[in-house]
Scaffold this motif. Structure first.
Motif, PDB file in Angstrom:
ATOM      1  N   UNK A 178       0.795  -1.128  -0.096  1.00 49.41           N
ATOM      2  CA  UNK A 178      -0.302   0.010   0.100  1.00 49.41           C
ATOM      3  C   UNK A 178       0.872   1.072   0.170  1.00 49.41           C
ATOM      4  N   UNK A 179       2.013   1.220   0.662  1.00 52.40           N
ATOM      5  CA  UNK A 179       2.882   2.169   0.769  1.00 52.40           C
ATOM      6  C   UNK A 179       3.422   2.731  -0.598  1.00 52.40           C
ATOM      7  N   UNK A 180       3.835   1.506  -1.255  1.00 54.07           N
ATOM      8  CA  UNK A 180       4.542   1.670  -2.445  1.00 54.07           C
ATOM      9  C   UNK A 180       3.514   2.109  -3.783  1.00 54.07           C
ATOM     10  N   UNK A 181       2.148   1.755  -3.640  1.00 52.84           N
ATOM     11  CA  UNK A 181       1.307   2.049  -4.395  1.00 52.84           C
ATOM     12  C   UNK A 181       0.890   3.464  -4.180  1.00 52.84           C
ATOM     13  N   UNK A 182       0.874   4.030  -2.955  1.00 56.36           N
ATOM     14  CA  UNK A 182       0.308   5.303  -2.860  1.00 56.36           C
ATOM     15  C   UNK A 182       1.326   6.663  -2.642  1.00 56.36           C
ATOM     16  N   UNK A 184       4.313   9.475  -3.249  1.00 53.01           N
ATOM     17  CA  UNK A 184       4.361  10.463  -4.360  1.00 53.01           C
ATOM     18  C   UNK A 184       5.684  10.256  -5.126  1.00 53.01           C
ATOM     19  N   UNK A 185       5.649  10.963  -6.031  1.00 54.56           N
ATOM     20  CA  UNK A 185       6.894  10.932  -7.075  1.00 54.56           C
ATOM     21  C   UNK A 185       7.820  11.995  -6.587  1.00 54.56           C
ATOM     22  N   UNK A 196       9.054   7.309  -8.499  1.00 54.80           N
ATOM     23  CA  UNK A 196       8.523   7.232  -6.840  1.00 54.80           C
ATOM     24  C   UNK A 196       9.391   7.290  -6.126  1.00 54.80           C
ATOM     25  N   UNK A 197       9.250   8.095  -4.953  1.00 52.78           N
ATOM     26  CA  UNK A 197       9.807   8.512  -3.835  1.00 52.78           C
ATOM     27  C   UNK A 197      10.399   7.380  -2.743  1.00 52.78           C
ATOM     28  N   UNK A 198       9.484   6.450  -2.993  1.00 47.16           N
ATOM     29  CA  UNK A 198       9.756   5.090  -1.949  1.00 47.16           C
ATOM     30  C   UNK A 198       9.956   3.760  -3.112  1.00 47.16           C
TER      31      UNK A 198
END
Length: 287
Positions: A178-182, A184-185, A196-198
């Motif tokens: 969920x963290x990867x999906x949501x 930000x860039x 993606x920032x993560x």
């Protein structure tokens, strides 16, 4: 653990003394006696003790050199054996006990996936890291029927198995995905690449948030260096690119799966690698 000032015995012929600055603290006081580690960098017993203690307190069970290689921005990262650290750090009996107990516990937690069964509270090891459905042998014996629980939501398993994403219990969600999906860039410094920032480390699955510096990052869990943009290992990406240019391959999209680390595969791909998949969701910040 009570802190004490340590000094080498200048008559100790088993140590290699050098006239060089301390590569951990940067101290260059000529009156401080320092030794050369196996990687060639100098330390004194106090800085070495504090550095290795800090690694343990951060959850590491191996020790590596933090020195910056001369003429580069790369860290040495050569692994030191515990025997070398114990000798050169002049660890006291109390420190040795602390180090050895912590290292043993951390290694067990990293290399073995275990949790407490939600039914009988016994310790259960998960051997198949790709399957969230785990059988408790004690409950299975006592109930005289197979008892399985979900490694993710810690409830009795519902639905088909094996599965690596979730069970059919309401609210069973992979927080890391969920963290990867949501996430930000962001625009990576130097190369101006938007991505993606993560990211999940492509080797061990540790979640890493990019803060500063270039597109190449080192995972603190498995020590593997990779490109935050294309997700290739640095040794592959840098064949046709560098830290200030776009990658030859397209920017990898947001990840929809998290790599499960294999000790054998990782050892063949990276030196000084001590990777493991985290038992609980975690996020490392790279600056």
């Amino acid at each position: 653990m009570e802190r004490m000032e340590k000094r080498y015995d200048p008559e100790d012929t088993t140590l290699k003394f050098v006239r060089a600055k301390d590569e951990i603290t940067g101290d260059d006081d000529p009156d401080v006696l320092r030794v050369e580690m196996s990687c060639g960098h100098a330390v004194d017993p106090n800085s070495l003790t504090l550095w290795c203690r800090s690694l343990i307190d951060q959850g590491h069970f191996t020790f590596h050199c933090p020195a910056i290689m001369k003429g580069t921005e790369e860290k040495c990262n050569k692994q030191w054996s515990y025997v070398e650290v114990r000798r050169h750090a002049l660890l006291t009996d109390e420190e040795q006990m602390y180090f050895e107990e912590k290292v043993a516990l951390l290694a067990a937690a990293k290399y073995c996936e275990y949790k407490w069964c939600p039914e009988c509270k016994s310790c259960v090891e998960r051997k198949d890291l790709t399957n969230l459905s785990v059988r408790c042998t004690i409950c299975t014996t006592e109930k005289r029927k197979s008892y399985e629980f979900c490694w993710q939501c810690m409830k009795e398993w519902k639905g088909r198995a094996p599965r690596s994403d979730r069970c059919d219990n309401e609210g069973c969600t992979n927080i890391q995905l969920e963290t990867l999906k949501k996430c930000d860039t962001k625009i990576l410094p130097y190369s101006n690449i938007t991505c993606p920032k993560i990211r999940a480390c492509p080797t061990c699955g540790m979640l890493i948030e990019h803060k500063e510096m270039c597109k190449y990052v080192i995972c603190i869990t498995c020590k593997v260096e990779f490109c935050f943009a294309c997700l290739q290992l640095k040794k592959d990406c840098s064949k046709s690119s560098d830290y200030s240019n776009a990658c030859a391959k397209p920017v990898a999209p947001k990840q929809t799966s998290i790599p499960v680390w294999s000790r054998h595969a990782s050892n063949s791909n990276a030196s000084n690698s001590n990777a493991s998949i985290a038992a609980e969701p975690s996020l490392c910040t790279i600056s």
